[in-house]
Enzyme design. Structure first.
Site, mmCIF file in Angstrom:
data_model
loop_
_atom_site.group_PDB
_atom_site.id
_atom_site.type_symbol
_atom_site.label_atom_id
_atom_site.label_comp_id
_atom_site.label_asym_id
_atom_site.label_seq_id
_atom_site.Cartn_x
_atom_site.Cartn_y
_atom_site.Cartn_z
ATOM 1 N N ARG A 96 0.814 -1.236 0.000
ATOM 2 C CA ARG A 96 0.000 0.000 0.000
ATOM 3 C C ARG A 96 0.840 1.275 0.000
ATOM 4 N NH1 ARG A 96 -2.842 -3.097 3.813
ATOM 5 N NH2 ARG A 96 -4.593 -4.155 2.817
ATOM 6 N N LYS A 142 2.910 11.233 -11.535
ATOM 7 C CA LYS A 142 2.055 10.353 -12.348
ATOM 8 C C LYS A 142 2.810 9.064 -12.567
ATOM 9 C CE LYS A 142 -0.871 13.450 -15.022
ATOM 10 N NZ LYS A 142 -1.203 13.934 -16.381
ATOM 11 N N GLU A 174 9.189 17.122 -25.412
ATOM 12 C CA GLU A 174 8.574 17.589 -24.151
ATOM 13 C C GLU A 174 9.194 18.923 -23.715
ATOM 14 O OE1 GLU A 174 5.883 16.151 -23.117
ATOM 15 O OE2 GLU A 174 6.010 13.959 -23.079
ATOM 16 N N LYS A 176 7.330 22.678 -14.835
ATOM 17 C CA LYS A 176 6.505 21.539 -14.417
ATOM 18 C C LYS A 176 6.245 21.574 -12.915
ATOM 19 C CE LYS A 176 5.137 16.904 -14.910
ATOM 20 N NZ LYS A 176 5.178 15.640 -15.565
ATOM 21 N N GLU A 224 -4.552 17.173 -11.376
ATOM 22 C CA GLU A 224 -5.072 17.502 -12.710
ATOM 23 C C GLU A 224 -6.575 17.764 -12.721
ATOM 24 O OE1 GLU A 224 -3.073 15.467 -16.002
ATOM 25 O OE2 GLU A 224 -4.929 15.631 -17.143
ATOM 26 N N ARG A 257 -3.049 21.542 -14.750
ATOM 27 C CA ARG A 257 -2.106 20.463 -15.101
ATOM 28 C C ARG A 257 -2.433 19.828 -16.449
ATOM 29 N NH1 ARG A 257 0.865 15.853 -11.389
ATOM 30 N NH2 ARG A 257 1.998 14.952 -13.144
ATOM 31 N N ASN A 286 -0.583 18.227 -21.061
ATOM 32 C CA ASN A 286 -0.937 17.199 -22.049
ATOM 33 C C ASN A 286 -1.071 17.758 -23.454
ATOM 34 O OD1 ASN A 286 -1.026 14.902 -20.444
ATOM 35 N ND2 ASN A 286 -2.986 15.541 -19.588
ATOM 36 N N HIS A 299 -0.843 15.517 -26.470
ATOM 37 C CA HIS A 299 -0.923 14.134 -25.997
ATOM 38 C C HIS A 299 -2.215 13.426 -26.392
ATOM 39 C CE1 HIS A 299 2.613 15.368 -23.815
ATOM 40 N NE2 HIS A 299 2.719 14.224 -23.174
ATOM 41 N N HIS A 325 -1.100 10.123 -27.780
ATOM 42 C CA HIS A 325 -1.392 8.811 -27.171
ATOM 43 C C HIS A 325 -2.125 7.911 -28.178
ATOM 44 C CE1 HIS A 325 -1.104 10.304 -22.711
ATOM 45 N NE2 HIS A 325 0.064 10.071 -23.254
ATOM 46 N N HIS A 364 7.468 7.822 -27.459
ATOM 47 C CA HIS A 364 6.471 8.723 -26.873
ATOM 48 C C HIS A 364 6.697 10.168 -27.352
ATOM 49 C CE1 HIS A 364 3.734 10.473 -23.940
ATOM 50 N NE2 HIS A 364 4.711 11.258 -23.516
HETATM 51 P P1 NAD Z 1 12.269 5.191 -22.108
HETATM 52 O O1 NAD Z 1 12.067 5.057 -20.675
HETATM 53 O O2 NAD Z 1 11.892 4.057 -22.994
HETATM 54 O O3 NAD Z 1 13.803 5.575 -22.346
HETATM 55 C C1 NAD Z 1 14.244 5.802 -23.643
HETATM 56 C C2 NAD Z 1 15.372 4.830 -24.062
HETATM 57 O O4 NAD Z 1 16.611 5.364 -23.627
HETATM 58 C C3 NAD Z 1 15.284 3.446 -23.466
HETATM 59 O O5 NAD Z 1 15.792 2.523 -24.397
HETATM 60 C C4 NAD Z 1 16.209 3.549 -22.262
HETATM 61 O O6 NAD Z 1 16.721 2.302 -21.853
HETATM 62 C C5 NAD Z 1 17.291 4.417 -22.821
HETATM 63 N N1 NAD Z 1 18.044 5.211 -21.859
HETATM 64 C C6 NAD Z 1 17.576 5.899 -20.810
HETATM 65 N N2 NAD Z 1 18.556 6.617 -20.259
HETATM 66 C C7 NAD Z 1 19.667 6.371 -20.976
HETATM 67 C C8 NAD Z 1 20.995 6.857 -20.917
HETATM 68 N N3 NAD Z 1 21.373 7.765 -20.028
HETATM 69 N N4 NAD Z 1 21.891 6.393 -21.817
HETATM 70 C C9 NAD Z 1 21.498 5.501 -22.760
HETATM 71 N N5 NAD Z 1 20.257 5.044 -22.888
HETATM 72 C C10 NAD Z 1 19.351 5.469 -22.007
HETATM 73 O O7 NAD Z 1 11.498 6.460 -22.693
HETATM 74 P P2 NAD Z 1 11.412 7.964 -22.190
HETATM 75 O O8 NAD Z 1 11.341 8.776 -23.412
HETATM 76 O O9 NAD Z 1 12.419 8.253 -21.172
HETATM 77 O O10 NAD Z 1 9.989 7.984 -21.444
HETATM 78 C C11 NAD Z 1 8.799 7.726 -22.149
HETATM 79 C C12 NAD Z 1 7.777 7.206 -21.166
HETATM 80 O O11 NAD Z 1 7.524 8.207 -20.181
HETATM 81 C C13 NAD Z 1 6.447 6.888 -21.804
HETATM 82 O O12 NAD Z 1 5.984 5.657 -21.319
HETATM 83 C C14 NAD Z 1 5.540 8.016 -21.350
HETATM 84 O O13 NAD Z 1 4.203 7.637 -21.261
HETATM 85 C C15 NAD Z 1 6.117 8.333 -20.007
HETATM 86 N N6 NAD Z 1 5.843 9.698 -19.545
HETATM 87 C C16 NAD Z 1 5.368 9.839 -18.281
HETATM 88 C C17 NAD Z 1 5.131 11.090 -17.772
HETATM 89 C C18 NAD Z 1 4.691 11.251 -16.354
HETATM 90 O O14 NAD Z 1 4.334 12.357 -15.957
HETATM 91 N N7 NAD Z 1 4.723 10.206 -15.561
HETATM 92 C C19 NAD Z 1 5.373 12.239 -18.561
HETATM 93 C C20 NAD Z 1 5.862 12.056 -19.843
HETATM 94 C C21 NAD Z 1 6.098 10.768 -20.334
HETATM 95 N N1 GLY Z 2 2.998 14.657 -18.599
HETATM 96 C C1 GLY Z 2 1.803 15.217 -18.079
HETATM 97 C C2 GLY Z 2 1.776 15.429 -16.601
HETATM 98 O O1 GLY Z 2 2.696 15.129 -15.892
HETATM 99 O O2 GLY Z 2 0.803 15.894 -16.110
#
Ligand code: NAD
Ligand code: GLY
Length: 361
Positions: free
Chosen positions: A120, A142, A184, A226, A236, A240, A244, A247, A251, A264
């Site tokens: 939890r 998130k 982003e 942010k 949100e 907030r 998006n 997005h 998405h 993404h």
């Molecule tokens: P990812 O986590 O897939 O990382 C991108 C790639 O880079 C992967 O292959 C990873 O292994 C590699 N990598 C990471 N750091 C590295 C480094 N320093 N050196 C070499 N390789 C490295 O993708 P991302 O673009 O980081 O994140 C996308 C995800 O984030 C999506 O799932 C999206 O929905 C999510 N997201 C979440 C939020 C939130 O608020 N929680 C906001 C935006 C995006």
């Molecule tokens: N990436 C959108 C949020 O964090 O709200």
């Protein structure tokens, strides 16, 4: 090192930004309840950075367990989440064990959801290693996983206790991932800060060349934007949603193509191009603004056209968007460069035109 704070009352936390922070375990230990952590990472990031983090922690007497997952958006799912729970249970992790996410947004979202739900809720720290994670996903709480029918559909709001953004690790990021992170970065400017958009126009080559000073400034400015938005509207219910921008279309592109086919950030870039086009059709911005946005996205190596999904299919996928209210789609549209609003009453005909527009479709 620079430190910002996400001001959320008793859940407030620092964001440390700087070079070579990963080996400075003294930044992490004040946030631990017990000298025991589980570090969730993946097969790409582990060989590069896991040891650096664990050696520093172990030198300060912290037990560090590594959980190394498969790499990729397609693994942001229940089966992979279960692997985290399995290890936490097998290794007798308790309520006061801290979970650390070491990786990009996929690892951060998965590990954050595991931390929110294991027993939890256990303490959680974000160590983002991709540009996208440092400027966006590690901040704001998130967390979650994808569902075959929709992106990020299962999840929870769960804030970390600390975000440690070591900008030196961005040197190993593949160019395509750097560009995805820039989507982003550009988004933060478009919705909130026209001066930052101008700065990006003048400094994009330095960012693409991984210039440390340019990257440090971009990461800090995005974190400031942010953090302020999240502090104003953690769950949100209002502002907030502006984060998006791009997005709703993005998405739909990601899930429509199958997770991982477009990154993404790439889907968000094409989504922002479409949202800009729709903003222009609604009369909020000029064609010259749209062209300025498309030029910046293209220079960042990002797509500005969706990959050919049929408009009817996009509409079907967008119906699951979390901003939808009473079955009515809502879009984040630009009022001008540097300011955005959520708009509900978008005529279906204009939406169709955007989805079918040359250069966008
Ligand atoms: P990812 O986590 O897939 O990382 C991108 C790639 O880079 C992967 O292959 C990873 O292994 C590699 N990598 C990471 N750091 C590295 C480094 N320093 N050196 C070499 N390789 C490295 O993708 P991302 O673009 O980081 O994140 C996308 C995800 O984030 C999506 O799932 C999206 O929905 C999510 N997201 C979440 C939020 C939130 O608020 N929680 C906001 C935006 C995006
Ligand atoms: N990436 C959108 C949020 O964090 O709200």
């Amino acid at each position: 090192m620079q430190t910002l704070r996400v001001e959320l009352g008793e859940r407030a936390y620092p964001i440390h930004i700087g070079e070579h922070l990963l080996s400075d375990a003294g930044l992490v230990t004040p946030h631990l309840n017990l000298p025991k952590v589980a570090i969730v990472t993946n097969t790409t990031v582990a060989p590069l950075y896991l040891q650096k983090l664990t050696l520093g922690l172990r030198a300060l007497g912290v037990e560090a367990i590594g959980i190394v997952l498969e790499d990729g958006e397609r693994y942001k799912d229940w089966a992979t989440l279960n692997r985290i729970y399995d290890t936490l249970l097998e290794r007798r992790c308790e309520r006061k064990t801290t979970l650390i996410a070491l990786g990009g947004g996929v690892i951060g979202d998965l590990a954050g959801f595991a931390a929110a739900t294991y027993m939890r809720g256990i303490p959680f720290i974000q160590v983002p290693t991709s540009l996208l994670a440092q400027v966006d996903s590690s901040i704001g709480g998130k967390t979650g996983i994808n569902h075959p029918l929709g992106k990020n559909m299962i999840g929870a709001f769960y804030q970390p206790r600390l975000v440690l953004a070591d900008t030196a690790v961005l040197a190993t990021l593949p160019p395509r991932e750097l560009s995805a992170g820039l989507a982003e970065v550009i988004k933060h400017g478009l919705i909130r800060d026209d001066e930052f958009v101008s700065w990006l126009e003048h400094n994009l080559e330095q960012l693409l060349a991984c210039d440390p000073q340019a990257l440090a400034y971009a990461v800090r400015r995005c974190c400031e934007i942010k953090a302020a938005v999240v502090a104003e509207d953690e769950r949100e219910t209002g502002v907030r949603a502006l984060l998006n921008f791009g997005h709703t279309f993005g998405h739909a592109i990601e899930s429509g193509l199958g997770y991982g086919n477009w990154l993404h950030g790439e889907a968000v870039a094409a989504g922002m191009a479409m949202a800009a086009d729709l903003s222009r059709r609604m009369g909020y911005i000029e064609q010259a603004d749209v062209e300025r946005i498309l030029a910046l996205l293209k220079r960042a190596g990002l797509p500005v056209a969706q990959p050919g999904l049929a408009p009817a299919r996009m509409l079907e996928l967008m119906a699951l968007d979390k901003k939808t209210e009473g079955g009515q789609l809502r879009f984040v549209l630009l009022d001008r460069i540097g300011s955005a609003s959520v708009r509900a009453k978008v005529p279906a005909a204009l939406l169709q035109e955007t989805m079918a527009a040359p250069g966008v479709n």
